[in-house]
Design a protein around this motif. Structure first.
Motif, short mmCIF file in Angstrom:
data_model
loop_
_atom_site.label_atom_id
_atom_site.label_comp_id
_atom_site.label_asym_id
_atom_site.label_seq_id
_atom_site.Cartn_x
_atom_site.Cartn_y
_atom_site.Cartn_z
N ARG A 1 0.89 -1.34 0.01
CA ARG A 1 -0.03 0.10 -0.05
C ARG A 1 0.92 1.30 -0.15
O ARG A 1 2.03 0.98 0.33
CB ARG A 1 -0.90 -0.23 1.21
CG ARG A 1 -0.23 0.12 2.47
CD ARG A 1 -1.35 0.11 3.68
NE ARG A 1 -0.77 0.24 4.99
CZ ARG A 1 -0.46 -0.62 5.99
NH1 ARG A 1 -0.99 -2.02 5.39
NH2 ARG A 1 -0.11 -0.62 7.25
N SER A 2 0.27 2.30 -0.34
CA SER A 2 0.74 3.57 -0.46
C SER A 2 0.22 4.64 0.78
O SER A 2 -0.44 3.97 1.65
CB SER A 2 0.80 4.09 -1.73
OG SER A 2 1.26 5.40 -1.85
N ALA B 1 -6.50 -2.44 5.34
CA ALA B 1 -5.11 -1.88 4.31
C ALA B 1 -5.61 -0.74 3.86
O ALA B 1 -4.90 0.26 3.72
CB ALA B 1 -4.66 -3.06 3.52
N SER B 2 -6.63 -0.85 3.06
CA SER B 2 -6.88 0.47 2.40
C SER B 2 -7.25 1.61 3.19
O SER B 2 -6.86 2.77 2.88
CB SER B 2 -8.48 0.30 1.89
OG SER B 2 -8.39 -0.80 0.82
N THR B 3 -7.68 1.39 4.58
CA THR B 3 -7.95 2.42 5.32
C THR B 3 -6.47 3.02 5.79
O THR B 3 -6.47 4.29 5.73
CB THR B 3 -8.72 2.09 6.61
OG1 THR B 3 -9.68 1.59 6.04
CG2 THR B 3 -8.91 3.42 7.43
N ALA B 4 -5.59 2.11 5.99
CA ALA B 4 -4.32 2.70 6.22
C ALA B 4 -3.53 3.59 5.29
O ALA B 4 -2.81 4.53 5.31
CB ALA B 4 -3.28 1.53 6.53
N THR C 1 -15.79 0.31 5.09
CA THR C 1 -15.81 0.12 3.65
C THR C 1 -15.09 1.42 2.95
O THR C 1 -15.46 1.98 2.00
CB THR C 1 -17.26 0.30 3.05
OG1 THR C 1 -17.86 1.60 4.01
CG2 THR C 1 -18.42 -0.85 4.04
N THR C 2 -13.91 1.38 3.06
CA THR C 2 -13.14 2.36 2.53
C THR C 2 -13.01 2.31 1.17
O THR C 2 -12.77 3.51 0.63
CB THR C 2 -11.59 2.49 2.99
OG1 THR C 2 -11.99 2.18 4.65
CG2 THR C 2 -10.87 3.59 2.72
#
Length: 550
Positions: A242-243, A288-291, A312-313
């Motif tokens: 992730r970024s 992970a998407s939220t991070a 539900t990011t």
């Protein structure tokens, strides 16, 4: 033979590549998987690094059983490098099978691992550091304020590191990733470089006249692009999936504006146990998407603010992400024009205009005078023509609803994102929102216990909104910007005097109180807090007759 065309400038090429894969308005999605990143990087060593990470996750689980959940920091264990005389195979074979005692677990960790952070070495004083640099904060007149500012400035020495040579020599023994230049870490448990933190670190370094250190930070991020295809969330092997918010172009632009260094721009070479298995996989994807958003964690990403499993990011079109992408498009257009690549400049200029229109069409709410996150349907049908629905805007109030004002704070030659009249209406909305508190801007109005919610305030959000108000063209908005900055400076000052440290976040209800909540103990150091304080003091000064205490 005709002459070879000039080589594209690597930094510009990287920034262009970022943008070609970004649609006009995008929800948060995970970056390429760790396996994909490993494939990009070449395979073998990365597979060994994955094996080490798997071992450390086992160690983490056993440590939790041995030490218990009180004051347990899971990050500590995945940051451990192997000891010089140990192997991963031996460490795995010796991992306690039964529930270990505290003493057994401590002895095991001491035998097979070096301390977390020992693979970073304290750098000698950065060569561009001066105790009181010429031209440093000339408008800070009050003696106490200036003395404190110099102490904050001196913290750059404490936070500057180099990655130990052993990391590059044996990357399979570390989760820390090798980087070519000096690094500035946030502090405390955050022992590595982070992407979006680095923007505010760079801003502070520029105030401190530490231009070479600021350039090192950017070139380290470019190195990550060269190796992985994108800037990682942080410089650890467990962040390769992730970024974070895309602020690399803003760092380059700010360094260029401060130094006029065309060589830098042109440089070629540096440039949940109750869930089913399927539900768990979806949940971890959302975590992970939220991070990636930088807001980990917040009710902003949850359908039910009391239940983390409702994240539900990846179905949300975020206001701030699209703000950052639009800024990046404008930056690339500027850089391309600067180096004579007019076609590229025009492409990204048009892209930024299209995104501007999309932000105003999809995210703007005229009733609230704010930009609102947009919630996409979660049924997976995103292929058909989609009809915009007003009730899909998230009407909860977050500081991010005001971040597009930051686009007013642009380099010369560009129009403001919104005109003065609209900026004033947004300012009035901010004043009525409930976010303005005695010590700064709250992140949200919901006190959920998550760290990116009420009552916490964060340095990046103060800075983004203050800069936007400041450059709006309105005298009244400038006064509010200075008022918010004053509140923030005072709470940082009082907390520093009480604790001897700068903090990651602050409780904006009570001046001088550090923040809390979230998944780990409050941290000190602290990179972006230091950078924002120095930026505010440079922008607004501090008169002799103005009290700095709360």
């Amino acid at each position: 033979m005709p002459p070879r065309p000039p080589r594209p400038h690597k930094l510009l090429v990287f920034l262009v590549l970022f943008l070609f894969s970004v649609p006009l308005l995008r929800p948060i999605h995970m970056a390429p998987t760790a396996a994909a990143a490993a494939a990009v990087a070449g395979g073998g060593v990365e597979a060994e690094a994955e094996a080490l990470l798997g071992l450390l996750q086992r160690v983490q689980s056993e440590a939790l059983r041995a030490f218990g959940p009180n004051d347990f920091d899971p990050k500590l264990y995945v940051d451990l490098p192997l000891a010089a005389d140990a192997s991963a195979a031996a460490a795995l074979a010796s991992l306690p099978r039964a529930v270990p005692s505290r003493g057994e677990m401590e002895a095991y960790i001491s035998r097979y691992f070096a301390p977390a952070g020992s693979d970073l070495v304290a750098a000698a004083d950065p060569p561009d550091f001066e105790r009181d640099p010429p031209g440093f904060l000339p408008r800070v007149e009050r003696a106490g304020a200036r003395a404190w500012a110099l102490e904050v400035h001196a913290l750059w020495k404490d936070l500057t590191r180099r990655v130990a040579p052993a990391v590059a020599a044996r990357p399979d023994r570390h989760t820390l990733l090798p980087l070519p230049g000096r690094v500035v870490v946030p502090g405390s448990r955050f022992r590595e470089v982070y992407y979006w933190d680095s923007y505010w670190v760079v801003r502070g370094l520029l105030v401190s006249k530490m231009y070479e250190t600021a350039k090192d930070i950017v070139l380290n991020l470019v190195y990550l692009v060269e190796k992985y295809g994108f800037v990682l969330n942080g410089a650890r092997s467990y962040y390769t999936n992730r970024s974070q918010p895309p602020l690399l172009s803003s760092m380059v632009l700010d360094i260029y504006m401060a130094t006029g260094d065309m060589a830098f721009v042109r440089r070629d070479e540096e440039f949940a146990s109750k869930l089913s298995t399927a539900a768990k996989e979806k949940f971890y994807h959302q975590v992970a998407s939220t991070a990636e958003t930088g807001w980990d964690f917040s009710s902003r990403w949850m359908r039910d603010s009391t239940d983390m499993t409702t994240l539900t990011t990846s179905y949300i079109i975020p206001v701030d992400l699209n703000t950052f992408i639009l800024k990046m498009e404008q930056d690339i257009a500027f850089f391309a024009k600067l180096i004579g690549e007019s076609t590229t400049s025009e492409i990204f200029s048009e892209a930024s205009k299209a995104r501007h229109n999309a932000i105003e069409s999809v995210l703007w709410n005229a009733d609230m005078e704010q930009w609102l996150d947009y919630w996409l349907p979660t049924d997976g049908n995103c292929q058909a023509v989609y009809q915009w629905k007003s009730n899909s805007q998230n009407r909860a109030i977050f500081a991010s609803n005001f971040v597009p004002l930051w686009l007013n704070a642009q380099h010369s030659g560009l129009e403001r994102f919104v005109d003065e009249a609209k900026s004033v209406r947004v300012m009035r909305s901010l004043q009525k929102s409930g976010l303005l508190q005695p010590a700064g801007i709250a992140t949200s109005l919901s006190n959920t216990g998550q760290q990116w919610d009420f009552p916490n305030g964060w340095a990046p959000l103060q800075h983004l909104i203050v800069e936007g108000l400041l450059r709006s063209g309105s005298g009244e908005a400038r006064e509010l910007a200075e008022d918010i900055a004053t509140r923030w400076v005072r709470t940082n000052y009082d907390a520093y005097k009480a604790t001897g440290a700068m903090h990651e976040k602050y409780d904006v209800v009570t001046c001088g109180k550090s923040g809390g909540g979230g998944e780990y103990k409050p941290q000190t150091g602290f990179g972006w807090s230091n950078g924002v304080i120095l930026s505010f003091l440079e922008e607004f000064g501090w008169p002799q007759d103005k009290e700095i205490d709360c």
